[in-house]
Design a protein around this motif. Structure first.
Motif, mmCIF file in Angstrom:
data_model
loop_
_atom_site.group_PDB
_atom_site.id
_atom_site.type_symbol
_atom_site.label_atom_id
_atom_site.label_comp_id
_atom_site.label_asym_id
_atom_site.label_seq_id
_atom_site.Cartn_x
_atom_site.Cartn_y
_atom_site.Cartn_z
ATOM 1 N N ALA A 151 1.161 -0.955 -0.334
ATOM 2 C CA ALA A 151 0.192 0.062 -0.104
ATOM 3 C C ALA A 151 0.992 0.861 0.061
ATOM 4 C CB ALA A 151 -0.765 0.009 1.432
ATOM 5 N N ASP A 152 2.185 1.570 0.457
ATOM 6 C CA ASP A 152 2.793 2.183 1.178
ATOM 7 C C ASP A 152 4.512 1.835 0.510
ATOM 8 O OD1 ASP A 152 3.384 5.116 1.785
ATOM 9 O OD2 ASP A 152 3.329 4.706 3.271
ATOM 10 N N PRO A 153 5.165 1.417 -0.637
ATOM 11 C CA PRO A 153 6.208 1.329 -1.185
ATOM 12 C C PRO A 153 6.892 2.018 -1.002
ATOM 13 C CG PRO A 153 4.553 1.854 -3.121
ATOM 14 C CD PRO A 153 3.773 1.916 -2.016
ATOM 15 N N PRO A 154 8.439 1.793 -0.566
ATOM 16 C CA PRO A 154 9.342 2.342 -0.898
ATOM 17 C C PRO A 154 9.369 3.704 -2.025
ATOM 18 C CG PRO A 154 10.079 1.226 0.127
ATOM 19 C CD PRO A 154 8.358 0.078 0.297
ATOM 20 N N LYS A 155 10.253 5.266 -1.906
ATOM 21 C CA LYS A 155 10.601 5.653 -2.945
ATOM 22 C C LYS A 155 10.683 4.808 -3.799
ATOM 23 C CE LYS A 155 10.347 10.455 -3.954
ATOM 24 N NZ LYS A 155 11.576 10.770 -5.044
#
Ligand code: C2O
Ligand code: CU
Length: 465
Positions: A151-155
Motif C-alpha cells: 500500500a505504501d512502498p518505499p520511494k
C-alpha cells in the motif's frame, strides 16, 4: 476539463475502461492467460529464436501485478498439447487454488480452462509456474512474475523485475530435450549453459548515476542457484521470499536458490558512461549474468536518503512452547550414502529404487506419488517446529506450499533476525530449524524445488485438517 485531471481531482484511480465503482466493488483483477508455444530470441541476433512454452507465449510469461488487498481472477487456457496447471508460488491461498495437478485439482486438459481466484494476504514478490511435469514445462519457459504491491512502498526512481533462468541450449539455440536425465536427477538437477535475465542472455541494462532502483529477483531456474555480486554497488536487502526483512546492506554475494526471491534496493553509484557486470559465483566458475550500462548523464548528484523499509509482514507467529517437533532428514542422490529406503511402503535397496527413476528420500521414504501417507499430519492452528538435516552432497531449496516458515537457525546458530521463507536453500550437510503455524487446511506439497530432485522422490505431503 480533461479526463486525466478530472480523475486526479476526484481521487479516482485511472483504470481505463473500467467503471471505478464496479472495480471497487469486485476488487479483483481479471486475467486471461494461455499456456502455449512461442518464440523468444534468447541468445541474441546471431542465433535463431528459441521455441519455448510460455504464458501467452512469452518468457517470462504475462506478469501479474495487483495491489495488496486486490483479488486475482485468472483463467488459464491450456494451449499446449499436454495437460498443465498453475501454481502460485509463495502465496497463502485456499488449497483448491494451489494448482498442484493430481492433488488440489485435476490437470487442465489441452484446450480446456481453469479459473483461479484468490486474494493474496501478503504483499511482495512471488511467481507463478506450471505444476505438471514441471521440470519440462518450467524448463521450457512456463513461468511469470506475480507481484503484490505494498500500500505504501518505499520511494524509488524505477523498479525492475528480473526473472533469472538457466537454459540448456544446443548449438542452434534450441532447447535440449533431455529433460529428467538420470544424471540430473541424481546430481545437482538440470544445470544449463545459458543463464538469462528475463529470457535474455548477457543483456545490457541501462541505468543512470544516482538512480534508486528496486530490484525484484526471482529465480525460475529448474535447479541452478545463484550468488550475485553487484561490483561497486552495495545492495540493501529489503525482502526475502516476498516477506519484508529489516533492511541490511551487504557486499557479500546475494544467494538466491531455485524458486527463491530477493528484493534489493540499489543506489546506482557507478560513473556516468561506465559498464558494470552483475557476476554469479555460486558454482566453481564465475560468469557475468548481465551488465549495467550507465548513461552519460547522471540522474542526480546526491543519492536519495528516504526510508527503504517495507511494512513488516503479517504472518502468524508460531508458538514454540507448544509446537509439534518434526525432524526431517534429506538423503540420497549421488555420493549420498543412502543404502535403502521405503518405496511404496516397502523397504528396498537404493539400486532397485533407482531403476524406477528415484534416488532421494525424506525420512527414508521415497516421495514417488501424491497419495502417500503425509510426512506431517496435524490439526489446523498447530505450531510446527521443523528441523531439516541435509545429509546429501547437494543443496536443496525446500519449498512448502501454502505457508511461510520462520527460519530460526542454521547449523545450530540462531539467526539474529529470524526471517520468513517459503523456499529455503539448505546446503550439503547443513541443518536448519524452521517454525510455522499450520493454519491453512488441506494437503500441501513440501518438496525440493530443484525440479529433477522432486521428480526423483524428494517430496512429501503436509496434511492439515
Ligand atoms: Cu514453486 Cu511445488 O512449487
Ligand atoms: Cu534437491
Amino acid at each position: 476539463m480533461k479526463r486525466r485531471s478530472f480523475l486526479k481531482l476526484s481521487g479516482i484511480s485511472a483504470l481505463s475502461g473500467i467503471s471505478p465503482i464496479l472495480q471497487a466493488k469486485s476488487n479483483s483483477k481479471v486475467f486471461r492467460i494461455t499456456a502455449k508455444p512461442g518464440q523468444v530470441n534468447i541468445v541474441g541476433p546471431t542465433f535463431p529464436a528459441t521455441e519455448v512454452w510460455g504464458f501467452n507465449g512469452q518468457v517470462p510469461g504475462l506478469p501479474i501485478r495487483i495491489n495488496h488487498g486486490q483479488a486475482v481472477d485468472a483463467t488459464i487456457h491450456n494451449g499446449l498439447d499436454m495437460p498443465t496447471s498453475v501454481h502460485w508460488h509463495g502465496i497463502r491461498l485456499p488449497n483448491a487454488m494451489d494448482g498442484v495437478a493430481g492433488l488440489t485439482q485435476p490437470a487442465i486438459k489441452p484446450g480446456e480452462d481453469f479459473r483461479y481466484q484468490f486474494t493474496p494476504p501478503d504483499a511482495g514478490t512471488y511467481w507463478y509456474h506450471s505444476h505438471v511435469n514441471a521440470y519440462e514445462q518450467i524448463g521450457r519457459g512456463l513461468y511469470a512474475p506475480l507481484i503484490i504491491e505494498e500500500a505504501d512502498p518505499p520511494k524509488v526512481d524505477r523498479e525492475l523485475v528480473w526473472m533469472i533462468d538457466d537454459w540448456r541450449l544446443l548449438d542452434d539455440a534450441s532447447i535440449s530435450d533431455d529433460f529428467g536425465a538420470g544424471h540430473d536427477k541424481s546430481h545437482a538437477g538440470r544445470i544449463g549453459n545459458v543463464p538469462t535475465v528475463n529470457g535474455r542472455f548477457r543483456d545490457v541494462i541501462k541505468v543512470q548515476t544516482g538512480e534508486r532502483i528496486r530490484l525484484r529477483l526471482i529465480n525460475a531456474s529448474n535447479a541452478r542457484n545463484f550468488a550475485l555480486s553487484f561490483g561497486e554497488l552495495t545492495p540493501s536487502v529489503i525482502a526475502i521470499d516476498g516477506q519484508a526483512v529489516k533492511p541490511y546492506q551487504t557486499k557479500e554475494p546475494i544467494i538466491i536458490g531455485a524458486a527463491g526471491r530477493v528484493d534489493l534496493m540499489l543506489d546506482m553509484t557507478g560513473n556516468p558512461g561506465s559498464m558494470h557486470p552483475v557476476v554469479d559465483s555460486f558454482y566453481r566458475k564465475p560468469f557475468d549474468l548481465t551488465t549495467f550500462a550507465y548513461d552519460d548523464k547522471p540522474l542526480r548528484e546526491s543519492l536519495l536518503d528516504s526510508s527503504i523499509d517495507l511494512a513488516p509482514s503479517n504472518l502468524p507467529e508460531p508458538d514454540l512452547n507448544n509446537a509439534l517437533d518434526v525432524n526431517v532428514t534429506i538423503a540420497g542422490g549421488a555420493m549420498g550414502g543412502l543404502r535403502r529406503a521405503r518405496f511404496n511402503g516397502e523397504w528396498m535397496g537404493l539400486r532397485e529404487i533407482a531403476q524406477q527413476g528415484y534416488v532421494w528420500a525424506l525420512n527414508d521414504v521415497v516421495g514417488n506419488k501424491l497419495d502417500m501417507p503425509p510426512l506431517i499430519d496435524t490439526k489446523k492452528g498447530q505450531s510446527i517446529h521443523m528441523t531439516i538435516n541435509n545429509e546429501t552432497s547437494f543443496p536443496h531449496p525446500m519449498h512448502l506450499h501454502g505457508h511461510h516458515m520462520k527460519l530460526l537457525s542454521i547449523d545450530d546458530q540462531p539467526l539474529p533476525e529470524p526471517r520468513w521463507v517459503d523456499s529455503p536453500l539448505i546446503m550439503p550437510n547443513q541443518s536448519v530449524e524452521l517454525a510455522f503455524v499450520a493454519d491453512n487446511p488441506g494437503d500441501w506439497l513440501f518438496h525440493c524445488h530443484a525440479l529433477e530432485h522432486h521428480a526423483a522422490g524428494l517430496g512429501a505431503l503436509v496434511r492439515i485438517t
